[in-house]
Enzyme design. Sequence first.
Site, PDB file in Angstrom:
ATOM      1  CG  ASP A  17      -1.753  -1.290   1.252  1.00 32.79           C
ATOM      2  OD1 ASP A  17      -2.273  -1.703   0.201  1.00 32.79           O
ATOM      3  OD2 ASP A  17      -1.830  -1.903   2.331  1.00 32.79           O
ATOM      4  CE  LYS A  20       3.437  -2.928  -4.198  1.00 30.86           C
ATOM      5  NZ  LYS A  20       3.035  -2.541  -2.831  1.00 30.86           N
ATOM      6  N   GLY A  46      -3.887  -4.957  -3.812  1.00 29.18           N
ATOM      7  CA  GLY A  46      -4.897  -3.984  -4.219  1.00 29.18           C
ATOM      8  C   GLY A  46      -4.183  -2.722  -4.668  1.00 29.18           C
ATOM      9  CG  HIS A  47      -1.388  -2.523  -7.251  1.00 21.95           C
ATOM     10  ND1 HIS A  47      -0.465  -3.004  -8.138  1.00 21.95           N
ATOM     11  CD2 HIS A  47      -0.984  -2.921  -6.024  1.00 21.95           C
ATOM     12  CE1 HIS A  47       0.461  -3.676  -7.463  1.00 21.95           C
ATOM     13  NE2 HIS A  47       0.167  -3.650  -6.179  1.00 21.95           N
ATOM     14  CD  GLN A 179       1.339  -9.211  -1.963  1.00 18.37           C
ATOM     15  OE1 GLN A 179       2.091  -9.924  -2.629  1.00 18.37           O
ATOM     16  NE2 GLN A 179       0.089  -8.976  -2.328  1.00 18.37           N
TER      17      GLN A 179
HETATM   18  P1  IMP Z   1      -1.805 -12.946   2.359  1.00 20.08           P
HETATM   19  O1  IMP Z   1      -0.837 -12.420   1.375  1.00 20.08           O
HETATM   20  O2  IMP Z   1      -3.244 -12.737   1.984  1.00 20.08           O
HETATM   21  O3  IMP Z   1      -1.495 -14.367   2.755  1.00 20.08           O
HETATM   22  O4  IMP Z   1      -1.626 -12.095   3.700  1.00 20.08           O
HETATM   23  C1  IMP Z   1      -0.423 -12.113   4.476  1.00 20.08           C
HETATM   24  C2  IMP Z   1      -0.166 -10.740   5.092  1.00 20.08           C
HETATM   25  O5  IMP Z   1       0.163  -9.837   4.053  1.00 20.08           O
HETATM   26  C3  IMP Z   1      -1.377 -10.121   5.798  1.00 20.08           C
HETATM   27  O6  IMP Z   1      -0.912  -9.333   6.876  1.00 20.08           O
HETATM   28  C4  IMP Z   1      -2.000  -9.256   4.721  1.00 20.08           C
HETATM   29  O7  IMP Z   1      -2.778  -8.215   5.248  1.00 20.08           O
HETATM   30  C5  IMP Z   1      -0.748  -8.737   4.049  1.00 20.08           C
HETATM   31  N1  IMP Z   1      -0.956  -8.358   2.640  1.00 20.08           N
HETATM   32  C6  IMP Z   1      -1.069  -9.189   1.576  1.00 20.08           C
HETATM   33  N2  IMP Z   1      -1.202  -8.476   0.447  1.00 20.08           N
HETATM   34  C7  IMP Z   1      -1.166  -7.185   0.808  1.00 20.08           C
HETATM   35  C8  IMP Z   1      -1.240  -5.958   0.062  1.00 20.08           C
HETATM   36  O8  IMP Z   1      -1.343  -5.931  -1.166  1.00 20.08           O
HETATM   37  N3  IMP Z   1      -1.155  -4.808   0.780  1.00 20.08           N
HETATM   38  C9  IMP Z   1      -1.002  -4.811   2.120  1.00 20.08           C
HETATM   39  N4  IMP Z   1      -0.932  -5.923   2.853  1.00 20.08           N
HETATM   40  C10 IMP Z   1      -1.010  -7.101   2.194  1.00 20.08           C
HETATM   41 MG    MG Z   2      -2.600  -2.114  -1.772  1.00 20.86          MG
END
Ligand code: IMP
Ligand code: MG
Length: 337
Positions: A17, A20, A46-47, A179
């Site tokens: 977040d 990017k 989520g972009h 991420q």
């Molecule tokens: P997962 O990737 O859904 O398995 O989540 C693992 C951790 O990464 C959690 O704390 C999510 O909230 C965080 N996370 C995964 N994708 C994102 C993202 O795009 N933005 C922010 N946090 C993320």
């Molecule tokens: Mg995001």
Amino acid sequence: MKTRLMADAVIGLNFGDEGKGKITHHLLQSSEYTHCIRFNGAHNAGHTIYHNGKKIVTHIIPSGVIRGIRSVIGPGCVVSPTLLKNEIQELETAGIDVKKHLFVDKRCHVITSEHLDEDGRDTKIGTTRRGTGPAYRDKYDRKGLRVGELNDSEINVTDIYDELHSSDFPVVALFEGAQAFGLDIDWGDYPYVTSSTCNVGGVVNNGVPAQSVRTVYGVTKAYQTYVGAKKFQPDGEIFNKIREVGMEYGATTGRPRQVDFLDMDQLIKASRINGVRELIINKTDILQQVNTWKLYRNKKLVDLQQEDRFTDFVRNELLKNCPEIDTVVFSYSPNAI
Ligand code: IMP
Ligand code: MG
């Protein structure tokens, strides 16, 4: 043809977040890019992108489709066909010609409905519940199903080798990270991480020779945010204020993000490990609005009191400690421009 592939990368340096998508969308204005490629993650991302005044949110689809650039979901990603089709539909409804420009590498592993169910029960990590972890687990356990085996007529399947190496024209690809450093499976705050390589090494794993990586754009914010199960936000009303002013709610799940001040120690580490050349610090305007200019350095809270002292301090520390950094840019949120 014996031309060298060129790859630039947009990498998150915090916990996701950072903006990017916005930076990728901006860079893709250059007519140089032939491809936009996602190299890690899944629908957990989520972009948020503002295009011609319209807000567009993508999850796994590379931002390149918005500008009509050939876009590939690379083999480092895991894909739910159901969620992918929903996202294609949403973007098509927003007027974007996705089907013509989107391709999925045949090696991508499939997120099944069982993976979605299993991840839906997570309470330990605070995942986005998109089946990401279970799909990567089965990939590494050699039990996974790959997109190439699906024969799904709604998904354009490709081979990233042909995309990057067998082309009749020189390929210049922009790799859009998902991420970030703090969530990277190896370098993040384990176990509160995602299940993929978010750092620049993930680009190389998608079929890119290390020598082809040209410019690494690192992206962060003027403060930190994190979503997940661990306690991250310190006590203090200022952090809630930053969340409200900065509209820090998840683009995928709508969850409130926890907030803390910028951590220079972590930013330097993330920049060094990724070989960042251009560093973009987004949402500086949010700190202006709350008029607080604090950060952590050497594990101590430092109050710089005013914007120019804050930006000078950050820039100097980065240039002093990160050998690859050429430029540090302080940027503003899209709705502030
Ligand atoms: P997962 O990737 O859904 O398995 O989540 C693992 C951790 O990464 C959690 O704390 C999510 O909230 C965080 N996370 C995964 N994708 C994102 C993202 O795009 N933005 C922010 N946090 C993320
Ligand atoms: Mg995001």
